[in-house]
Each structure stands twice: as C-alpha cells, then as structure tokens.
Design a protein around this motif. Structure first.
Motif, PDB file in Angstrom:
ATOM      1  N   ALA A  33      22.876 -21.430  -9.206  1.00  9.79           N
ATOM      2  CA  ALA A  33      22.277 -20.518 -10.166  1.00  9.79           C
ATOM      3  C   ALA A  33      23.066 -20.520 -11.476  1.00  9.79           C
ATOM      4  CB  ALA A  33      22.223 -19.099  -9.594  1.00  9.79           C
ATOM      5  N   ASP A  34      22.354 -20.532 -12.577  1.00  7.28           N
ATOM      6  CA  ASP A  34      22.966 -20.503 -13.900  1.00  7.28           C
ATOM      7  C   ASP A  34      22.521 -19.214 -14.586  1.00  7.28           C
ATOM      8  OD1 ASP A  34      23.946 -20.921 -16.433  1.00  7.28           O
ATOM      9  OD2 ASP A  34      23.237 -22.998 -16.565  1.00  7.28           O
ATOM     10  N   LEU A  35      23.444 -18.394 -15.002  1.00 13.21           N
ATOM     11  CA  LEU A  35      23.106 -17.119 -15.625  1.00 13.21           C
ATOM     12  C   LEU A  35      22.690 -17.281 -17.079  1.00 13.21           C
ATOM     13  CD1 LEU A  35      25.906 -14.818 -14.148  1.00 13.21           C
ATOM     14  CD2 LEU A  35      23.579 -15.195 -13.309  1.00 13.21           C
ATOM     15  N   HIS A  36      22.934 -18.452 -17.650  1.00  9.38           N
ATOM     16  CA  HIS A  36      22.593 -18.694 -19.055  1.00  9.38           C
ATOM     17  C   HIS A  36      21.167 -19.236 -19.167  1.00  9.38           C
ATOM     18  CE1 HIS A  36      23.335 -19.533 -23.299  1.00  9.38           C
ATOM     19  NE2 HIS A  36      22.752 -20.701 -23.112  1.00  9.38           N
ATOM     20  N   TRP A  37      20.410 -18.710 -20.115  1.00  9.18           N
ATOM     21  CA  TRP A  37      19.052 -19.182 -20.366  1.00  9.18           C
ATOM     22  C   TRP A  37      19.080 -20.211 -21.493  1.00  9.18           C
ATOM     23  CZ3 TRP A  37      14.809 -17.701 -17.498  1.00  9.18           C
ATOM     24  CH2 TRP A  37      14.993 -16.616 -16.630  1.00  9.18           C
ATOM     25  N   TYR A  38      18.340 -21.296 -21.325  1.00  9.57           N
ATOM     26  CA  TYR A  38      18.281 -22.368 -22.307  1.00  9.57           C
ATOM     27  C   TYR A  38      16.883 -22.450 -22.911  1.00  9.57           C
ATOM     28  CZ  TYR A  38      22.553 -23.701 -19.866  1.00  9.57           C
ATOM     29  OH  TYR A  38      23.799 -23.695 -19.307  1.00  9.57           O
ATOM     30  N   SER A  39      16.788 -23.012 -24.100  1.00 10.99           N
ATOM     31  CA  SER A  39      15.509 -23.100 -24.810  1.00 10.99           C
ATOM     32  C   SER A  39      14.728 -24.342 -24.384  1.00 10.99           C
ATOM     33  CB  SER A  39      15.748 -23.137 -26.325  1.00 10.99           C
ATOM     34  OG  SER A  39      16.371 -21.947 -26.761  1.00 10.99           O
ATOM     35  N   ALA A  40      13.410 -24.188 -24.293  1.00 18.19           N
ATOM     36  CA  ALA A  40      12.532 -25.305 -23.955  1.00 18.19           C
ATOM     37  C   ALA A  40      11.123 -24.965 -24.426  1.00 18.19           C
ATOM     38  CB  ALA A  40      12.547 -25.571 -22.448  1.00 18.19           C
ATOM     39  N   THR A 158      17.931 -22.105 -10.618  1.00 17.27           N
ATOM     40  CA  THR A 158      18.010 -21.044  -9.623  1.00 17.27           C
ATOM     41  C   THR A 158      18.003 -21.689  -8.241  1.00 17.27           C
ATOM     42  OG1 THR A 158      17.029 -18.920  -8.945  1.00 17.27           O
ATOM     43  CG2 THR A 158      15.507 -20.711  -9.412  1.00 17.27           C
ATOM     44  N   PRO A 159      18.658 -21.104  -7.256  1.00 18.98           N
ATOM     45  CA  PRO A 159      18.645 -21.702  -5.918  1.00 18.98           C
ATOM     46  C   PRO A 159      17.222 -21.751  -5.350  1.00 18.98           C
ATOM     47  CG  PRO A 159      20.378 -20.052  -6.091  1.00 18.98           C
ATOM     48  CD  PRO A 159      19.524 -19.911  -7.312  1.00 18.98           C
ATOM     49  N   CYS A 160      16.901 -22.829  -4.675  1.00 22.68           N
ATOM     50  CA  CYS A 160      15.614 -22.924  -3.979  1.00 22.68           C
ATOM     51  C   CYS A 160      15.689 -22.114  -2.688  1.00 22.68           C
ATOM     52  CB  CYS A 160      15.297 -24.381  -3.640  1.00 22.68           C
ATOM     53  SG  CYS A 160      15.066 -25.436  -5.089  1.00 22.68           S
ATOM     54  N   LYS A 161      14.584 -21.469  -2.349  1.00 23.82           N
ATOM     55  CA  LYS A 161      14.532 -20.662  -1.131  1.00 23.82           C
ATOM     56  C   LYS A 161      13.240 -20.955  -0.377  1.00 23.82           C
ATOM     57  CE  LYS A 161      17.276 -16.925  -3.180  1.00 23.82           C
ATOM     58  NZ  LYS A 161      17.319 -15.483  -3.535  1.00 23.82           N
ATOM     59  N   TYR A 162      13.391 -21.400   0.851  1.00 26.44           N
ATOM     60  CA  TYR A 162      12.255 -21.672   1.729  1.00 26.44           C
ATOM     61  C   TYR A 162      12.425 -20.867   3.010  1.00 26.44           C
ATOM     62  CZ  TYR A 162      11.612 -25.632  -1.434  1.00 26.44           C
ATOM     63  OH  TYR A 162      11.427 -26.414  -2.543  1.00 26.44           O
ATOM     64  N   PRO A 163      12.122 -19.580   2.979  1.00 30.81           N
ATOM     65  CA  PRO A 163      12.367 -18.714   4.138  1.00 30.81           C
ATOM     66  C   PRO A 163      11.692 -19.240   5.403  1.00 30.81           C
ATOM     67  CG  PRO A 163      11.775 -17.414   2.211  1.00 30.81           C
ATOM     68  CD  PRO A 163      11.524 -18.844   1.854  1.00 30.81           C
ATOM     69  N   GLY A 164      12.468 -19.280   6.485  1.00 30.70           N
ATOM     70  CA  GLY A 164      11.917 -19.698   7.768  1.00 30.70           C
ATOM     71  C   GLY A 164      11.761 -21.188   7.947  1.00 30.70           C
ATOM     72  N   LYS A 165      12.202 -21.984   6.963  1.00 25.53           N
ATOM     73  CA  LYS A 165      12.054 -23.434   7.070  1.00 25.53           C
ATOM     74  C   LYS A 165      13.419 -24.108   7.049  1.00 25.53           C
ATOM     75  CE  LYS A 165       7.416 -24.072   5.233  1.00 25.53           C
ATOM     76  NZ  LYS A 165       6.903 -24.643   6.500  1.00 25.53           N
ATOM     77  N   ASN A 166      13.536 -25.185   7.804  1.00 25.58           N
ATOM     78  CA  ASN A 166      14.733 -26.022   7.796  1.00 25.58           C
ATOM     79  C   ASN A 166      14.420 -27.341   7.120  1.00 25.58           C
ATOM     80  OD1 ASN A 166      16.440 -24.188   9.117  1.00 25.58           O
ATOM     81  ND2 ASN A 166      15.713 -24.841  11.125  1.00 25.58           N
ATOM     82  N   ILE A 167      15.474 -28.060   6.750  1.00 24.57           N
ATOM     83  CA  ILE A 167      15.280 -29.348   6.095  1.00 24.57           C
ATOM     84  C   ILE A 167      14.545 -30.302   7.023  1.00 24.57           C
ATOM     85  CG2 ILE A 167      16.485 -31.400   5.235  1.00 24.57           C
ATOM     86  CD1 ILE A 167      18.612 -29.562   4.120  1.00 24.57           C
ATOM     87  N   ALA A 168      13.554 -30.997   6.464  1.00 25.57           N
ATOM     88  CA  ALA A 168      12.769 -31.962   7.230  1.00 25.57           C
ATOM     89  C   ALA A 168      12.836 -33.325   6.553  1.00 25.57           C
ATOM     90  CB  ALA A 168      11.322 -31.504   7.350  1.00 25.57           C
ATOM     91  N   PHE A 169      12.660 -34.365   7.346  1.00 25.96           N
ATOM     92  CA  PHE A 169      12.695 -35.735   6.844  1.00 25.96           C
ATOM     93  C   PHE A 169      11.362 -36.402   7.159  1.00 25.96           C
ATOM     94  CE2 PHE A 169      17.008 -34.436   7.766  1.00 25.96           C
ATOM     95  CZ  PHE A 169      17.685 -34.793   6.612  1.00 25.96           C
ATOM     96  N   HIS A 170      10.644 -36.769   6.105  1.00 24.37           N
ATOM     97  CA  HIS A 170       9.361 -37.455   6.276  1.00 24.37           C
ATOM     98  C   HIS A 170       9.593 -38.957   6.222  1.00 24.37           C
ATOM     99  CE1 HIS A 170       5.040 -38.157   5.968  1.00 24.37           C
ATOM    100  NE2 HIS A 170       5.316 -39.036   5.002  1.00 24.37           N
TER     101      HIS A 170
END
Length: 265
Positions: A33-40, A158-170
C-alpha cells in the motif's frame, strides 16, 4: 542471577527465531500500500455499465467476467503494465472533479494493457470498465461522468484482497511434458509476479520459469514429471510463497489447481 539472565536471553533469541520463521520468506514483510496519491488520467471502455474487457493482455481469460474481478478490471498504459509484470496489481483510483465525483475511490485490478491513444507517450493512464468509471461519480451521475471522456484522476497502489480464495495455478492450453505454461490467479497482497520456479516431485532443484507474456510463465525441459511444487516471488516487495505438490501427477492442460496458501494482504 547469571543463570536467570542467560535463560532470559535464550528465550528472547528463540522468540526472535520463531517470529522470523513465520514471516513469508524474502525478508521483512513490506506493505504494498502506498499512502501517496499520484496524478494520472482515465477513460473507460466497453458498455457503460459493463465489466470492461473480455480476456485482455494479461491472459486471465473468462476470469474478468466473474467475481471477484468482475467490474473491477482495468487496462493501463505501458508505464504501469510493465510488459506484463504489472498484471494482477491493484490500484485505488479516484476522480478529482468535485462537481460531479464523490470522494470514494474505486479499486481496480490490472488485467489488460492500452498501448496507444491516451496511453501512449509515456503517460500514466487508466482505461477502466464502464462500471468502475461510473462508480467514481456522485450517486446518479455515472452517465454524466462517462460523457466527459478523459478525466483527471489520482491513484495509488493498494493490496489485493480475494476473501476466501487461495492462490491457484491455471495450466495453459498447449502445455505438454516438455513445455509447461502457468498463469497465477487470486494472489493476495502485491498481486504481481516477479519470478516463478517449479520443482518436480523427485527433485530438490527449483527450476526457473520464463516470463513469456502478460501474466503467463513457462518452462521448457523434459520430460517434466509431476506432481509439481511451485514457488513464486512477487515483483513489488519480493515476498516468496511455495505451494508443495500443487499440480498433480496426472495434470491436464486448461485445468486450474488451487493451493492451500495465499500471501498476507
């Protein structure tokens, strides 16, 4: 007193060792997570209330059409796409026009690249799904915001959040015992992949996989014999996770195999 002091020092040392063993390897846990906001700048694509791209340059395929990615997908300019290594990263994006936009930011997951137009010339640009773009507006003003076309925004990781899911490999289509290609899904935390290694069941050697395109990695060798363990290291903070025997001996192309692990988010 000397004996008690030595015991205390030993106990403290053991606690330090235990804590270090609980930390995901690759050094101390750093927050993406980065607390600083950047322009885009930002635009939108697809249907006005749609989910954005079907597929995309990261290779996630139909995953972009279903939750938790659905309506949260975004394409980015090459500056953030990073030749595919930026795939899976999550960003908060908010509109700067207070006359029509709310204060809330939308969270988007990078699934695609926009290489030309607004995204060219080294610009930092987000091309969001119509639904994500409209959510930045004050309630009821989504259509008016979309009618603006290109808008000024600010963004931050920001950190990614996938509640209830684990890493999967396709396992990608076309994989064989001599060419194995994998795509990582639902990676919490950093979301991006900096390197991947694979290990056969009968071996102690981790073999490096090559980044080929988007979020896809491959290894050439063989014959490759499962089950396979997979080790991945994130691009942003170099956290490492190893999923033991996650791909079975009788694996098949186009199948997805879910681990029991995920990063701390």
């Amino acid at each position: 007193m000397e004996g008690g002091s030595s015991f205390g020092q030993l106990l403290s040392l053991c606690l330090v060792v235990v804590v270090q063993c609980l930390v995901v390897s690759g050094g101390p846990i750093h927050r993406v997570a980065d607390l600083h906001w950047y322009s885009a700048t930002a635009t939108w694509y697809g249907s006005p209330d749609g989910d954005g791209s079907d597929g995309g340059a990261c290779g996630y395929g139909s995953l972009v059409d279903v939750k938790p990615l659905r309506a949260r997908v975004g394409a980015v300019s090459p500056v953030l796409f990073k030749a595919g290594e930026g795939c899976g990263a999550c960003y908060k994006v908010r509109c700067l026009d207070k006359s029509i936009c709310s204060r809330r930011a939308v969270t988007v997951i990078i699934t695609d690249e926009c290489p030309g137009g607004y995204c060219s010339g080294g610009r930092t640009h987000f091309d969001l799904s119509g639904a994500a773009f409209g959510r930045m507006a004050v309630a009821g003003n989504g259509n008016q915001l979309r009618n603006r076309g290109e808008i000024s925004v600010s963004y931050r990781r920001t950190p990614c959040k996938y509640p209830g899911k684990n890493i999967a490999f396709h396992v990608n289509e076309g994989s064989t015992d001599y060419w194995l290609s994998l795509l990582v899904e639902f990676e919490d935390g950093d979301g991006d992949v900096g390197s991947m290694h694979i290990k056969e069941a009968s071996s102690t050697e981790w073999m490096e996989m090559k980044h080929i395109w988007g979020a896809n990695w491959c290894i050439i060798g063989g014959p490759l014999r499962g089950p396979f363990s997979v080790k991945l290291t994130t691009l942003s903070t170099a956290k490492t996770l190893s999923a033991r025997d996650v791909i079975p001996r009788n694996w098949s192309p186009k199948a997805t195999y879910t681990s029991r692990l995920n990063f701390f988010s």
